[in-house]
Design an enzyme around this catalytic site. Structure first.
Site, PDB file in Angstrom:
ATOM      1  N   VAL A   1     -45.998  12.281 -15.647  1.00 43.81           N
ATOM      2  CA  VAL A   1     -45.229  11.054 -15.769  1.00 43.81           C
ATOM      3  C   VAL A   1     -45.935  10.172 -16.786  1.00 43.81           C
ATOM      4  O   VAL A   1     -47.157   9.995 -16.715  1.00 43.81           O
ATOM      5  CB  VAL A   1     -45.118  10.313 -14.415  1.00 43.81           C
ATOM      6  CG1 VAL A   1     -44.302   9.038 -14.573  1.00 43.81           C
ATOM      7  CG2 VAL A   1     -44.515  11.227 -13.353  1.00 43.81           C
ATOM      8  N   CYS A   2     -45.174   9.649 -17.738  1.00 40.43           N
ATOM      9  CA  CYS A   2     -45.711   8.713 -18.714  1.00 40.43           C
ATOM     10  C   CYS A   2     -46.884   9.364 -19.483  1.00 40.43           C
ATOM     11  O   CYS A   2     -46.795  10.515 -19.903  1.00 40.43           O
ATOM     12  CB  CYS A   2     -46.124   7.429 -18.001  1.00 40.43           C
ATOM     13  SG  CYS A   2     -46.343   5.978 -19.034  1.00 40.43           S
TER      14      CYS A   2
END
Length: 340
Positions: free
Chosen positions: A114-115
């Site tokens: 994520v990210c």
């Protein structure tokens, strides 16, 4: 045999709290939706850190890891998520963690980021030769630091449950809330679209965005002071989308030679005039479809694409969805029906 799928998320000092809590809440809400339907829960959720105990997040509060990744066999995990955050750079240099990720990558059924967590996977060498995305602010860092990675700077996530090339096993997502879209895609693959949409509605997301959706608006018009030589032309283009916007026509409007205009666009916007015009037209088409103001054929004509097929090709190229699919997912009528 344990019927619960274990969903684990790595945490570390200065992790982004929403990168952790957002996706995990999707899996927790899926359990709630199943219970509402009289079905047993599907997911067990765990937080893993260097050692069990509290971990400071970049938001200033703590998350509590219930176990250490050091003593864990990846085969016991259904899905492992690696989030981003201010502490990501230190984890990229955490040799024991990177070694553990490399060792356990084949054992975990699904491994995703994520990210800026994508940078941790890249540092472990797991993204070499693969398509990957990350938060838009970290795209160039990923591209420059890991040239073996095929970086996609304008999509929400790379998970594809039908991809035999590996995107069903190892995948990445863009910034913060894109991790929620990724988690919804994982839930849909596990439990079906109806339940994933029920979770999305419960979280007031209304619909799951497709992974190929752009991270943000395709057109972010720069301030006139940043592009003084193009300011007037950039204000003129959106009001003349149905006109001839060829290089020669734009150059005449800007009172430059075509060669000079191309050079100025490249210097000030990082793209050529043709690409810029296509993106402005695409943005206008998206807005019209979202507002359900016209048919796809009419939208294509009004925005200068001419024919629906041209619009379709541009949507697939930049958004990885068709105009029809986009209209169904994001059109105002669809939203009103979803809340009816």
């Amino acid at each position: 045999m344990d019927a619960l799928r274990t969903i684990a998320c790595l945490i570390y000092p200065d992790v982004m709290s929403l990168d952790v809590s957002g996706p995990l809440q999707v899996f927790a809400s899926a359990n709630v939706e199943r219970q509402r339907q009289g079905l047993p829960p599907c997911y067990r959720i765990r937080l893993l850190a260097d050692e069990a105990g509290p971990v400071n997040t970049s938001a200033g509060f703590q998350l509590v890891a219930d176990g250490s990744w050091r003593q864990l066999d990846g085969a016991t995990l259904d899905t492992l998520l690696v989030p981003g955050g201010l502490g990501e750079s230190r984890q990229c240099a955490n040799a024991p963690l990177l070694a553990w990720l490399r060792e356990n990558e084949p054992r975990v059924r699904r491994l995703g980021s994520v990210c800026s967590g994508a940078l941790i996977l890249a540092a472990a060498g797991l993204l070499d030769g693969r398509r990957a995305t990350t938060h838009w602010a970290d795209v160039e860092t990923l591209r420059q630091g890991y040239p073996e990675v095929e970086v996609l700077g304008d999509c929400l996530h790379t998970y594809d449950p039908h991809d035999l090339g590996g995107a069903a096993h190892l995948f990445t997502s863009a910034g913060v809330t894109a991790g929620i879209d990724l988690a919804l895609a994982l839930v849909e693959a596990d439990l079906g679209r109806a339940l994933a949409l029920a979770v999305a509605r419960r979280l007031v997301m209304f619909l799951r965005r497709p992974g190929g959706q752009a991270q943000f608006s395709a057109l972010l018009s720069p301030e006139p002071s940043r592009v003084p030589r193009l300011a007037t032309l950039l204000e003129w283009i959106p009001t003349h989308l149905g006109d001839d916007l060829s290089l020669e026509a734009l150059a005449a409007q800007a009172r430059m030679t075509p060669r000079t205009l191309s050079r100025v666009f490249s210097q000030e916007l990082g793209m050529g005039p043709g690409r810029y015009v296509e993106r402005v037209r695409l943005e206008a088409a998206r807005n019209l479809l979202q507002d359900a103001q016209a048919s796809i054929a009419t939208v294509a004509r009004l925005t200068g694409f001419g024919h629906a097929e041209n619009l379709r090709r541009s949507f697939h190229k930049h958004l990885a969805v068709s105009p029809q699919d986009y209209l169904q997912r994001f059109g105002r009528t669809t939203q009103e029906n979803a809340h009816a």
